[in-house]
Design a protein around this motif. Structure first.
Motif, PDB file in Angstrom:
ATOM      1  N   PRO A 912       0.808  -1.235   0.000  1.00 59.02           N
ATOM      2  CA  PRO A 912       0.000   0.000   0.000  1.00 59.02           C
ATOM      3  C   PRO A 912       0.836   1.278   0.000  1.00 59.02           C
ATOM      4  O   PRO A 912       0.369   2.329  -0.431  1.00 59.02           O
ATOM      5  CB  PRO A 912      -0.821  -0.103   1.289  1.00 59.02           C
ATOM      6  N   GLU A 913       2.095   1.196   0.498  1.00 63.41           N
ATOM      7  CA  GLU A 913       2.901   2.414   0.587  1.00 63.41           C
ATOM      8  C   GLU A 913       3.193   2.962  -0.807  1.00 63.41           C
ATOM      9  O   GLU A 913       3.383   2.214  -1.764  1.00 63.41           O
ATOM     10  CB  GLU A 913       4.213   2.159   1.341  1.00 63.41           C
ATOM     11  N   GLN A 914       3.241   4.289  -0.894  1.00 60.48           N
ATOM     12  CA  GLN A 914       3.319   4.958  -2.195  1.00 60.48           C
ATOM     13  C   GLN A 914       4.716   4.905  -2.797  1.00 60.48           C
ATOM     14  O   GLN A 914       4.875   4.761  -4.006  1.00 60.48           O
ATOM     15  CB  GLN A 914       2.893   6.428  -2.028  1.00 60.48           C
ATOM     16  N   ASP A 915       5.763   5.008  -1.955  1.00 60.46           N
ATOM     17  CA  ASP A 915       7.097   5.189  -2.507  1.00 60.46           C
ATOM     18  C   ASP A 915       7.572   3.977  -3.296  1.00 60.46           C
ATOM     19  O   ASP A 915       8.097   4.096  -4.397  1.00 60.46           O
ATOM     20  CB  ASP A 915       8.087   5.511  -1.382  1.00 60.46           C
ATOM     21  N   ARG A 916       7.368   2.773  -2.792  1.00 61.05           N
ATOM     22  CA  ARG A 916       7.849   1.579  -3.482  1.00 61.05           C
ATOM     23  C   ARG A 916       7.038   1.278  -4.739  1.00 61.05           C
ATOM     24  O   ARG A 916       7.537   0.664  -5.672  1.00 61.05           O
ATOM     25  CB  ARG A 916       7.814   0.380  -2.541  1.00 61.05           C
ATOM     26  N   HIS A 957      -3.008   2.317  -6.517  1.00 65.25           N
ATOM     27  CA  HIS A 957      -1.940   3.125  -7.124  1.00 65.25           C
ATOM     28  C   HIS A 957      -2.261   3.380  -8.596  1.00 65.25           C
ATOM     29  O   HIS A 957      -1.552   2.935  -9.507  1.00 65.25           O
ATOM     30  CB  HIS A 957      -0.588   2.406  -6.996  1.00 65.25           C
TER      31      HIS A 957
END
Length: 975
Positions: A912-916, A957
């Protein structure tokens, strides 16, 4: 310059290539002259032709117009005698440079007008004989008409109405000429419209856009485009600084400064270009430069600063008034010579028009370092509130100084300063007045004041000596209380002298403990103290323990410090010592803050502010508001902190900078502004803080703050502001003389190099970084910094395509890294070098690119062994991705796909994290492109892309899916 004359044509051409890399100026010109001499030894004519072309270029752009036509005459003779030597390129260069000769002759008033016209006739005849279009000839005819003055309409139409040819001046130069025609007609708007392609950076050449920018500055101001004028001044000046062939442009920048309230910056730029007084050999360029200089000096003198020192002709010291008179005579003479040659008054008229212009703006903030003429005076007194009631009578002045000093009143400083001047005079006579006391006491008072100010500058050893000397004089005057107080100050200052002890904090804490014990003993042993003296001794005791707490941070030191504060507060309350009561409360709040109890410190500060507003003293308000601002920031309330600090800064204007540390208030406001997301406001506070430190002599602190301001400006994208600020700082006398800390200067230069890079001046950035890398190689105490500088240098060399030099710089970085590891920085740089080489050289660069990645791989292994955690993705993941990218650039597509699959495995499925998610999607996209387009396997590529889109969509995303969807659509269209 070559170390030996070339013996072969290969050596000659290598030397010519090397000279072509040099900046225009005497070194390049002298070398070109030597290479012409060397070329004459060969039987072939072609090397001589190439050497003569290089020499003429050096003369033309080195502002030596008298020599350029002589060289061209030799070229023309060779062309007439051996036309077969001149291939199409050389013929083009030869006919192009007819215009250079016309420009050179026009710039020399000793060349008769008939000769100028004869040369244009020669040009026309040659062009016609060669079957060339005459538009370039008409362009030179128009420029001669414009130079002479009068009606230029017909000459302009004959030129501007013709189609351009291969031999026409470049588009940027012709745009400038058309704009200048409209400018001469008084049509600013039309001129600016004509200039727009050049001002916007769409057209450029050797002299452009710097030439056009300098001319466009005043029209921009007159039409209200002040921000644009400011922007172009910064960019344009950088493009011509110190360049003799652009001295006229520099003169117009000086004029711009004079007409916008930036006279101090104008003097700074004049000093930076002092070389032009000696190096400009073109009378026309010199005329333009000197007229701009005179506009500036005339304005400075009109503002009452005619005696300011100023940079001028070498060999003597100049004042503004003296240099203005010299410049006026020389420029008048040049104008008269041109007008006599041309048979008009055009040059005199143009000079008068420039000198008669009134300022267009009272003040335009041009740079981050805004200064006035008062700031550049030899002794620039900081702005301060003048003491309201300093007596004229000497006995009253002495008594008032002592009375205010007892109260801690800041106006005492003005009295002591006045007395120091009076006592130093030869005719000083001390009053025979019992209330004043003997002269020895006044000497002691002055020494004590000087000692206090010296200690405030952290010059503790000098402060100790001054306090001890004052104590001795007080003893001589029979004032034991005063002597005790001076010795107490000496004890505390001595404890603050830095030591070479390995554990400096522990040693300083021990010294402060000993000092406190000595202060207590001195207090107990001194009888007959006046209440204000006893309060001061108690204040010094409390201060010693407060400093000990600040040094040690030990919880056990909190209670003793508070106990001493209580003693001071109780004594001051009993004797109604208003200033010492406030001091005690301030010390108590500070002690709580140092102990980490910020709420208690805030409560104490609130109470102190209430008391100060009702009972005073008012001069404590700015400092107390600053403390509350810091406390509120520590308690995560930056908005309230900003309000306190802003109010403190407003109140600080009522007092001198020696009373209130205004510089620190600005610095703290800058920090708060960054927390509030107001970086532009932070930048203003940083620069004001730095300039205040400079004015009061705290130069190291000022340069450190300016360094932070430059970096913030660069981070904000204000590239030209950043460069202008750093250029100004690096030109300061203590920097050029090598008196400033070399590492701080290196940091300023490093930031400047990065700003030049950001401003797309890759050549200048590389030159600066190469020099820094060479210097930092000697930093045996700091190999880590050298590693980073050398790595950054290698990357810039790679961007310039100089991979041999880049390899050497990278090897230097690796050697320094072995002594002081910089894992992530070196890995990033090596991967970037590999990408650049593969991208620029394709398959030919693959082996060297892989060598860079092999080095990066060893660093990744070292980092893993050292358990180093990268800030972003792992070094192994980044390395695998880069292997994929460089192999793709070099056409090794199977290897590329294998590496990218490895990178995806190392990255793992996105979450869920945006950076990866973005990183993973980009890796999938590149793998899909390699597989589907270059390996021509669209089916597995589409499967890969569709699966990735589904995965990212399910995680929310959606933005990251767009490039994958676009590539998939492209592959399906091609099926």
């Amino acid at each position: 310059m070559p170390t030996a004359a070339p013996q072969t044509t290969d050596e000659l051409y290598q030397a010519l290539r090397e000279n072509d890399e040099r900046p225009y100026g005497r070194t390049r010109t002298v070398t070109a002259e030597e290479l012409v001499d060397a070329a004459e030894q060969f039987e072939e004519t072609r090397p001589l032709v190439d050497a003569l072309l290089e020499l003429q270029e050096a003369y033309t752009y080195g502002s030596e117009p008298r020599k350029s036509p002589v060289v061209f005459a030799r070229l023309l003779t060779l062309f007439d005698e051996q036309p077969d030597v001149f291939d199409e390129r050389l013929r083009h260069l030869l006919f192009w440079r007819f215009k250079w000769v016309a420009n050179a002759l026009r710039a020399l008033p000793e060349i008769p007008l008939a000769s100028l016209r004869q040369w244009l006739t020669e040009m026309r005849d040659r062009y016609e004989k060669a079957g060339l279009d005459l538009q370039p000839y008409y362009g030179q005819a128009y420029q001669l008409a414009a130079h002479i003055g009068g009606d230029t309409a017909l000459a302009y139409e004959l030129w501007a109405g013709r189609a351009r040819t291969r031999l026409s001046d470049c588009e940027a130069c012709e745009i400038c000429e058309r704009a200048l025609y409209h400018l001469a007609a008084g049509d600013d708007e039309r001129a600016l419209r004509a200039w727009e392609p050049v001002l916007a950076g769409k057209e450029s050449c050797q002299e452009e856009p710097a030439r056009s920018l300098s001319y466009a500055l005043l029209p921009l101001l007159r039409t209200g485009r002040t921000d644009r004028a400011r922007e172009l001044h910064l960019a344009g000046y950088r493009g011509c600084r110190r360049n003799p062939s652009m001295s006229g442009e520099i003169g117009r920048h000086l004029e711009f400064c004079a007409l916008t309230g930036n006279e101090a910056r104008g003097l700074e730029l004049l000093a930076e270009n002092r070389n032009l007084f000696a190096e400009v050999d073109s009378p026309q360029d010199l005329f333009d430069f000197l007229t701009g200089v005179e506009v500036l000096l005339q304005r400075v003198e009109l503002l009452g600063h005619g005696e300011l020192p100023v940079a001028g002709y070498a060999g003597r010291t100049w004042t503004v008034a003296g240099l203005r008179a010299e410049v006026r005579d020389r420029a008048d003479d040049l104008a008269a010579r041109f007008d006599a040659r041309n048979g008009t008054t055009a040059h005199t008229d143009r000079r008068r028009d420039r000198l008669d212009r009134a300022p267009l703006l009272d003040a335009l903030e041009l740079t981050l370092r805004t200064r006035s003429l008062d700031d550049v005076a030899p002794v620039a007194a900081p702005a301060a509130r003048t003491a309201a009631t300093v007596p004229d009578s000497l006995p009253e002045l002495i008594c008032q100084a002592r009375a205010w000093d007892e109260q801690g009143h800041p106006d005492a400083q003005a009295c002591w300063a006045r007395l120091r001047t009076l006592v130093a005079a030869r005719d000083y006579t001390h009053p025979d007045d019992q209330a004043v006391g003997p002269l020895v006491r006044l000497y002691a008072d002055l020494l004590a004041d000087e000692a206090s100010r010296t200690g405030e500058k952290d010059e503790f050893a000098d402060a100790v000596a001054l306090h001890e000397e004052a104590a001795g004089l007080y003893d001589d005057a029979g004032l034991p209380g005063h002597a005790a107080l001076a010795r107490a100050c000496a004890l505390l200052a001595a404890a603050e002298i830095p030591t070479e002890d390995a554990d400096g904090a522990e040693a300083k804490a021990a010294a402060l403990t000993a000092a406190h014990m000595s202060l207590v003993r001195l207090h107990e042993e001194t009888s007959g103290l006046a209440p204000y003296q006893e309060a001061r001794l108690l204040r010094l005791r409390a201060t010693a323990l407060g400093l000990r707490l600040q040094t040690s941070g030990s919880e056990e030191h909190v209670a003793p410090a508070l106990a001493e504060v209580d003693l001071l507060h109780g004594f001051a309350t009993r004797h109604d010592a208003v200033g010492q009561i406030a001091g005690a409360l301030l010390l108590r709040a500070t002690t709580y803050a140092l102990s980490g109890d910020l709420p208690a410190a805030l409560t104490e500060t609130d109470g102190l502010l209430d008391r100060l507003r009702s009972h005073g003293p008012a001069w404590h308000l700015p400092r107390t508001l600053a403390l509350r601002g810091r406390l509120r920031l520590g308690l995560q309330d930056p908005q309230a902190a900003h309000a306190d600090l802003a109010e403190g800064l407003r109140l600080a204007a009522d007092w001198s900078a020696d009373v209130v540390d205004t510089s620190r208030l600005h610095a703290e406001l800058a920090e708060v502004c960054m927390h509030l997301g107001r970086p532009d406001e932070a930048l203003r506070h940083l620069t004001r803080s730095a300039e205040l430190d400079l004015r009061r002599g705290s130069r190291f602190a000022a340069y450190c703050t300016y360094s932070n301001a430059a970096q913030l400006s660069l981070d904000l994208g204000h590239v030209e502001d950043c460069i202008a600020l750093l250029d100004s700082l690096l030109a300061e006398p203590d920097v050029t003389a090598g008196e400033l800390d070399d590492r701080l200067v290196a940091q300023l230069r490093l930031t400047r190099a990065r700003a030049l890079h950001a401003g797309e001046d890759l050549k200048a950035a590389t030159v600066e970084l190469v020099a820094l890398a060479a210097e930092s190689a000697g930093w045996d105490d700091d190999p880590g910094s050298h590693a980073m500088i050398a790595a950054e240098t290698a990357v810039l060399l790679g961007k310039s395509g100089e991979f041999g030099r880049a390899r050497k710089a990278a090897d230097q970085a690796l050697a320094a890294h072995a002594r002081a590891p910089r894992y992530e920085y070196l890995s990033n740089s090596l991967r970037e070098l590999a990408r650049l080489q593969a991208q620029q050289q394709g398959p030919d660069g693959l082996a060297d690119a892989r060598a860079f990645l092999a080095d990066a791989g060893r660093i990744a292994d070292e980092a893993r062994a050292a358990e180093y955690e990268a800030h972003g993705r792992s070094l192994e993941t980044a390395l695998a991705y880069e292997h994929g990218r460089i192999n793709a650039y070099a056409g090794a597509y199977e290897d590329a796909l294998t590496a990218l699959d490895k990178a995806l495995t190392l990255l793992g499925e996105p979450g869920p994290e945006q950076d990866r998610a973005g990183e993973w999607a980009e890796c999938v996209r590149l793998a899909g492109a390699v597989e589907g387009i270059y390996l021509e396997r669209p089916a597995p590529a589409l499967a890969r892309l569709d699966a990735a889109v589904s995965r990212l969509t399910a995680l929310g995303h959606t933005e990251e899916t767009e490039p994958l969807t676009s590539l998939a659509a492209q592959l399906r269209d091609e099926e």
